[in-house]
Design a protein around this motif. Structure first.
Motif, PDB file in Angstrom:
ATOM      1  N   LYS A 202      11.417  -7.594  12.518  1.00 45.40           N
ATOM      2  CA  LYS A 202      12.543  -6.509  11.471  1.00 45.40           C
ATOM      3  C   LYS A 202      11.412  -5.172  12.109  1.00 45.40           C
ATOM      4  O   LYS A 202      13.009  -4.303  12.323  1.00 45.40           O
ATOM      5  CB  LYS A 202      12.140  -6.341   9.686  1.00 45.40           C
ATOM      6  CG  LYS A 202      12.470  -7.547   8.928  1.00 45.40           C
ATOM      7  CD  LYS A 202      12.720  -7.953   7.805  1.00 45.40           C
ATOM      8  CE  LYS A 202      11.511  -6.788   7.461  1.00 45.40           C
ATOM      9  NZ  LYS A 202      10.354  -7.762   7.398  1.00 45.40           N
ATOM     10  N   ASN A 203      10.658  -4.940  12.065  1.00 47.77           N
ATOM     11  CA  ASN A 203      10.663  -3.097  12.670  1.00 47.77           C
ATOM     12  C   ASN A 203      10.886  -2.624  12.318  1.00 47.77           C
ATOM     13  O   ASN A 203      11.808  -1.634  13.066  1.00 47.77           O
ATOM     14  CB  ASN A 203      10.190  -3.554  13.857  1.00 47.77           C
ATOM     15  CG  ASN A 203       8.905  -2.537  14.613  1.00 47.77           C
ATOM     16  OD1 ASN A 203       9.562  -1.285  13.923  1.00 47.77           O
ATOM     17  ND2 ASN A 203       8.199  -3.034  15.352  1.00 47.77           N
ATOM     18  N   PRO A 204      11.391  -2.432  10.297  1.00 51.77           N
ATOM     19  CA  PRO A 204      12.352  -1.273  10.288  1.00 51.77           C
ATOM     20  C   PRO A 204      11.796   0.128  10.491  1.00 51.77           C
ATOM     21  O   PRO A 204      12.602   1.341  10.294  1.00 51.77           O
ATOM     22  CB  PRO A 204      11.782  -1.832   8.641  1.00 51.77           C
ATOM     23  CG  PRO A 204      10.544  -2.316   8.262  1.00 51.77           C
ATOM     24  CD  PRO A 204      10.453  -3.344   9.991  1.00 51.77           C
TER      25      PRO A 204
ATOM     26  N   ARG B 259       1.457  15.533   7.627  1.00 51.92           N
ATOM     27  CA  ARG B 259       2.758  15.681   6.027  1.00 51.92           C
ATOM     28  C   ARG B 259       2.610  15.559   4.300  1.00 51.92           C
ATOM     29  O   ARG B 259       2.658  16.093   3.829  1.00 51.92           O
ATOM     30  CB  ARG B 259       4.128  16.012   6.681  1.00 51.92           C
ATOM     31  CG  ARG B 259       4.892  16.896   7.927  1.00 51.92           C
ATOM     32  CD  ARG B 259       6.069  16.035   8.158  1.00 51.92           C
ATOM     33  NE  ARG B 259       6.857  16.130   7.541  1.00 51.92           N
ATOM     34  CZ  ARG B 259       8.125  15.138   7.854  1.00 51.92           C
ATOM     35  NH1 ARG B 259       8.044  14.536   8.026  1.00 51.92           N
ATOM     36  NH2 ARG B 259       9.187  15.960   6.527  1.00 51.92           N
ATOM     37  N   ASN B 260       1.528  13.997   4.886  1.00 55.16           N
ATOM     38  CA  ASN B 260       2.247  13.764   3.630  1.00 55.16           C
ATOM     39  C   ASN B 260       0.733  13.919   2.329  1.00 55.16           C
ATOM     40  O   ASN B 260       0.387  13.645   1.013  1.00 55.16           O
ATOM     41  CB  ASN B 260       1.994  12.072   3.644  1.00 55.16           C
ATOM     42  CG  ASN B 260       0.301  11.999   3.943  1.00 55.16           C
ATOM     43  OD1 ASN B 260      -0.833  12.351   3.873  1.00 55.16           O
ATOM     44  ND2 ASN B 260       0.458  10.576   4.201  1.00 55.16           N
TER      45      ASN B 260
ATOM     46  N   PRO C 224      10.004  11.228   0.332  1.00 59.07           N
ATOM     47  CA  PRO C 224      10.754  11.214   1.688  1.00 59.07           C
ATOM     48  C   PRO C 224      10.056   9.538   2.030  1.00 59.07           C
ATOM     49  O   PRO C 224       8.724  10.386   2.434  1.00 59.07           O
ATOM     50  CB  PRO C 224      11.358  11.771   1.809  1.00 59.07           C
ATOM     51  CG  PRO C 224      10.890  13.344   1.334  1.00 59.07           C
ATOM     52  CD  PRO C 224       9.474  12.867   0.190  1.00 59.07           C
ATOM     53  N   GLU C 225      10.587   8.769   2.185  1.00 54.91           N
ATOM     54  CA  GLU C 225       9.495   7.710   3.026  1.00 54.91           C
ATOM     55  C   GLU C 225       9.453   7.373   4.229  1.00 54.91           C
ATOM     56  O   GLU C 225       8.337   7.423   4.130  1.00 54.91           O
ATOM     57  CB  GLU C 225      10.757   6.922   3.160  1.00 54.91           C
ATOM     58  CG  GLU C 225      11.455   5.347   1.715  1.00 54.91           C
ATOM     59  CD  GLU C 225      10.462   5.031   0.809  1.00 54.91           C
ATOM     60  OE1 GLU C 225       9.436   4.361   1.157  1.00 54.91           O
ATOM     61  OE2 GLU C 225       9.882   5.314  -0.222  1.00 54.91           O
TER      62      GLU C 225
ATOM     63  N   ASN D  32       1.203  -0.821   0.101  1.00 54.92           N
ATOM     64  CA  ASN D  32      -0.053   0.315   0.190  1.00 54.92           C
ATOM     65  C   ASN D  32       0.256   1.208  -0.043  1.00 54.92           C
ATOM     66  O   ASN D  32       0.496   1.747  -0.046  1.00 54.92           O
ATOM     67  CB  ASN D  32      -0.754  -0.398   1.320  1.00 54.92           C
ATOM     68  CG  ASN D  32      -2.689  -0.685   1.084  1.00 54.92           C
ATOM     69  OD1 ASN D  32      -3.377  -0.671   0.820  1.00 54.92           O
ATOM     70  ND2 ASN D  32      -1.738  -2.130   1.038  1.00 54.92           N
ATOM     71  N   THR D  33       2.226   1.149   0.393  1.00 48.05           N
ATOM     72  CA  THR D  33       3.570   2.607   0.531  1.00 48.05           C
ATOM     73  C   THR D  33       3.401   3.310  -0.691  1.00 48.05           C
ATOM     74  O   THR D  33       2.965   4.142  -1.107  1.00 48.05           O
ATOM     75  CB  THR D  33       4.308   2.201   1.187  1.00 48.05           C
ATOM     76  OG1 THR D  33       4.392   1.649   1.814  1.00 48.05           O
ATOM     77  CG2 THR D  33       4.788   3.376   0.865  1.00 48.05           C
ATOM     78  N   GLN D  34       3.253   2.286  -2.034  1.00 42.20           N
ATOM     79  CA  GLN D  34       3.334   2.574  -3.264  1.00 42.20           C
ATOM     80  C   GLN D  34       1.540   3.547  -3.853  1.00 42.20           C
ATOM     81  O   GLN D  34       1.821   4.158  -4.427  1.00 42.20           O
ATOM     82  CB  GLN D  34       3.543   1.707  -4.008  1.00 42.20           C
ATOM     83  CG  GLN D  34       4.697   0.626  -3.688  1.00 42.20           C
ATOM     84  CD  GLN D  34       6.218   1.702  -3.239  1.00 42.20           C
ATOM     85  OE1 GLN D  34       6.049   2.834  -4.201  1.00 42.20           O
ATOM     86  NE2 GLN D  34       6.620   0.929  -2.416  1.00 42.20           N
TER      87      GLN D  34
END
Length: 367
Positions: free
Chosen positions: A212-214, A168-169, A159-160, A138-140
């Motif tokens: 992972k929890n990036p 902000r998005n 920016p990611e 879904n990020t894309q």
């Protein structure tokens, strides 16, 4: 001098033999992250209880959708996109049929409440609604909407750390609008969301949040994981909470009705990563125009852009080859340490998702 030369050659030979032997037992498995951000990950097996499993052939994902072959270059052609419309119609027909099935009513219906409206992002400029279903790339799609809303001019410029920052998005949620505005948009805007094989999605959620929890979301490790371990780990003799959440603990928690609901009230909205598609997007209560599938995203993404009338304005980010393909071997590996009883209980909870979107019952795990 000659003797030293042959001793050196012999030593090198032994080193090569040892390396070849060791390589059989070490498998460094890399792949691109689920959201195609380009960052490689190494699968961490520390948290899994697994046995060696013979790989199985790949399982077909959809029951009723024929898939056109890819274009020889540059993605699908106009003819491909036209053919893909039939696939979309079949998916919506299946969705409608299952929604009318009274035996699955409790698994396919959800109140159209604020929680669902919070999941739906709005692009008023192009009259688009997108319901977010975590762990299916879904990020894309959020990046596509950010560009359409004019916050950035290109997907690559975003920016990611901005994508998921809703202050902000520039992506308003449907829940932020009045009842009249919500009703108008639900009836007149182009609406879509993406689904994925339910069990493979759970694996992705487990890896992303508990291994992972990036994005460094500490509450998954320090709050949610310990609570699940205390309630669902059968034995604490060998491993305590410090060893981290096991996939088996996670599955036992997800399949527990109604015990899980008590914990979910404590966890709040953090549980969205493993909620059903019904709970997230109310597909039987909102008339979506397209339901995309993660497994066929190479076809679905261009079709969605065209159907929404935005194909000339923005492109979906490049999808690395093979990343969306259903991986039955991975599913078998993760579930190899899970009892059939726990798998059946898990399937009972997600049966609505399997049925609504044409995913096969995972007989290879349950029978």
């Amino acid at each position: 001098m000659m003797r030293r030369h042959w001793l050196l050659v012999g030593a090198c030979g032994w080193v090569l033999l040892i390396l070849m032997f060791v390589s059989k037992f070490i498998n460094f498995s890399f792949r691109i992250a689920d959201d195609y951000g380009g960052r490689a990950e190494m699968l961490n097996w520390t948290y899994l209880s697994m046995k060696t499993v013979k790989p199985l052939p790949e399982q077909p994902v959809q029951k009723a959708a024929s898939q056109p072959s890819p274009a020889s270059s540059g993605g699908p052609t106009e003819a491909d996109l036209s053919d893909w419309e039939a696939v979309t119609v079949q998916r919506l027909q299946l969705l409608s049929t299952v929604c009318r099935n009274s035996s699955l009513w409790n698994l396919t219906r959800t109140p159209l409440r604020k929680f669902v409206l919070d999941r739906i992002f709005v692009c008023d400029k192009h009259k688009i609604l997108f319901c977010q279903t975590p762990k299916v790339g879904n990020t894309q799609w959020k990046k596509v909407l950010i560009v359409l809303n004019g916050k950035f001019s290109k997907v690559e410029e975003i920016p990611e750390n901005v994508v998921h920052d809703h202050e902000r998005n520039g992506l308003p949620r449907l829940s932020s609008m009045s009842d009249a505005e919500i009703t108008e948009r639900l009836h007149t805007y182009f609406k879509f969301f993406i689904v994925r094989d339910p069990f493979e999605r759970l694996i992705s959620a487990f890896k992303d949040k508990f291994v992972k929890n990036p994005r460094f979301e500490p509450w998954y490790k320090h709050n949610i994981a310990p609570a699940i371990i205390r309630k669902y780990r059968k034995s604490h003799r060998d491993t305590g909470e410090s060893a981290g959440l096991h996939f088996e603990d996670f599955i036992r928690y997800l399949g527990d009705e109604p015990g899980r609901q008590h914990l979910d009230r404590q966890f709040g909205d953090h549980i969205i990563h493993w909620l059903t598609y019904t709970e997230l997007c109310a597909p039987c209560d909102i008339a979506y125009n397209v339901v995309g599938h993660h497994e066929t995203l190479e076809r679905d993404a261009p079709y969605i852009l065209k159907a929404a009338g935005i194909a000339d304005l923005v492109s979906y980010p490049t999808i690395p080859p093979g990343i969306t393909r259903y991986n039955q071997t991975k599913v078998v590996r993760y579930f190899s340490g899970i009892s059939k009883r726990d798998v059946r209980r898990l399937y009972a909870r997600y049966q609505g998702d399997f049925s609504l979107f044409g995913y096969h019952r995972p007989d290879f795990l349950m029978d």
